[in-house]
Design a protein around this motif. Structure first.
Motif, mmCIF file in Angstrom:
data_model
loop_
_atom_site.group_PDB
_atom_site.id
_atom_site.type_symbol
_atom_site.label_atom_id
_atom_site.label_comp_id
_atom_site.label_asym_id
_atom_site.label_seq_id
_atom_site.Cartn_x
_atom_site.Cartn_y
_atom_site.Cartn_z
ATOM 1 N N SER A 30 0.800 -1.228 0.000
ATOM 2 C CA SER A 30 0.000 0.000 0.000
ATOM 3 C C SER A 30 0.837 1.285 0.000
ATOM 4 C CB SER A 30 -0.955 0.005 1.189
ATOM 5 O OG SER A 30 -0.231 -0.151 2.384
ATOM 6 N N HIS A 31 1.945 1.305 0.701
ATOM 7 C CA HIS A 31 2.774 2.520 0.740
ATOM 8 C C HIS A 31 4.226 2.138 1.016
ATOM 9 C CE1 HIS A 31 3.035 2.681 5.232
ATOM 10 N NE2 HIS A 31 1.988 1.918 5.102
ATOM 11 N N ILE A 32 5.097 3.134 0.959
ATOM 12 C CA ILE A 32 6.560 2.944 1.050
ATOM 13 C C ILE A 32 7.019 1.921 0.002
ATOM 14 C CG2 ILE A 32 8.524 2.678 2.632
ATOM 15 C CD1 ILE A 32 6.583 2.891 4.965
ATOM 16 N N LEU A 33 6.654 2.183 -1.243
ATOM 17 C CA LEU A 33 6.954 1.241 -2.314
ATOM 18 C C LEU A 33 8.285 1.527 -3.004
ATOM 19 C CD1 LEU A 33 3.383 1.086 -3.863
ATOM 20 C CD2 LEU A 33 4.445 -0.607 -2.387
ATOM 21 N N THR A 34 8.884 2.671 -2.726
ATOM 22 C CA THR A 34 10.121 3.041 -3.431
ATOM 23 C C THR A 34 11.293 2.147 -3.055
ATOM 24 O OG1 THR A 34 10.462 4.723 -1.741
ATOM 25 C CG2 THR A 34 9.536 5.452 -3.828
ATOM 26 N N LYS A 35 11.333 1.698 -1.807
ATOM 27 C CA LYS A 35 12.464 0.861 -1.371
ATOM 28 C C LYS A 35 12.269 -0.618 -1.681
ATOM 29 C CE LYS A 35 11.924 2.187 3.014
ATOM 30 N NZ LYS A 35 12.082 2.266 4.463
ATOM 31 N N LYS A 36 11.080 -0.999 -2.142
ATOM 32 C CA LYS A 36 10.813 -2.398 -2.467
ATOM 33 C C LYS A 36 11.143 -2.642 -3.938
ATOM 34 C CE LYS A 36 7.318 -2.474 1.038
ATOM 35 N NZ LYS A 36 5.946 -2.110 1.319
ATOM 36 N N ARG A 40 9.564 -7.860 -6.127
ATOM 37 C CA ARG A 40 8.779 -8.045 -4.896
ATOM 38 C C ARG A 40 7.380 -7.465 -5.029
ATOM 39 N NH1 ARG A 40 10.862 -5.504 0.793
ATOM 40 N NH2 ARG A 40 9.053 -5.949 2.053
ATOM 41 N N LYS A 41 7.285 -6.260 -5.612
ATOM 42 C CA LYS A 41 5.984 -5.604 -5.792
ATOM 43 C C LYS A 41 5.107 -6.379 -6.768
ATOM 44 C CE LYS A 41 7.986 -1.563 -6.506
ATOM 45 N NZ LYS A 41 8.220 -0.136 -6.755
ATOM 46 N N LEU A 42 5.715 -6.935 -7.788
ATOM 47 C CA LEU A 42 4.972 -7.716 -8.779
ATOM 48 C C LEU A 42 4.392 -8.977 -8.149
ATOM 49 C CD1 LEU A 42 4.273 -7.821 -11.839
ATOM 50 C CD2 LEU A 42 6.245 -9.294 -12.104
ATOM 51 N N LYS A 43 5.174 -9.627 -7.290
ATOM 52 C CA LYS A 43 4.694 -10.834 -6.609
ATOM 53 C C LYS A 43 3.572 -10.516 -5.628
ATOM 54 C CE LYS A 43 8.520 -13.977 -7.135
ATOM 55 N NZ LYS A 43 9.318 -15.016 -6.485
ATOM 56 N N LEU A 44 3.623 -9.335 -5.018
ATOM 57 C CA LEU A 44 2.588 -8.933 -4.068
ATOM 58 C C LEU A 44 1.278 -8.543 -4.759
ATOM 59 C CD1 LEU A 44 4.673 -6.739 -1.602
ATOM 60 C CD2 LEU A 44 3.772 -9.022 -1.175
ATOM 61 N N THR A 45 1.349 -8.268 -6.067
ATOM 62 C CA THR A 45 0.164 -7.861 -6.822
ATOM 63 C C THR A 45 -0.837 -9.004 -6.958
ATOM 64 O OG1 THR A 45 1.496 -6.306 -8.085
ATOM 65 C CG2 THR A 45 -0.609 -6.908 -9.028
#
Length: 65
Positions: A30-36, A40-45
């Protein structure tokens, strides 16, 4: 006798599949996505299924069984 109400929070967070399993979204997207990382973000989608240990609690919240 009054009807049983479903938990509003559970109603918004979980969906039932055609085979009776319960779908859920991943946390931490939901937030603080710049450091991820992008990976990782794609898998969380993508959606996941509720674990068997938690299934009875979720079904109780949704008044399924």
């Amino acid at each position: 006798m009054p009807k049983q109400k479903t938990k509003s929070s559970a109603k918004k967070r979980f969906k039932l599949t055609g085979t009776g399993k319960i779908k859920r979204k991943h946390a931490f997207k939901s937030h603080i996505l710049t450091k991820k990382s992008k990976k990782r973000k794609l898998k969380l989608t993508h959606d996941a299924l509720v674990d068997k240990a938690d299934e009875t609690n979720v079904k109780e919240m949704l008044n399924l069984k």
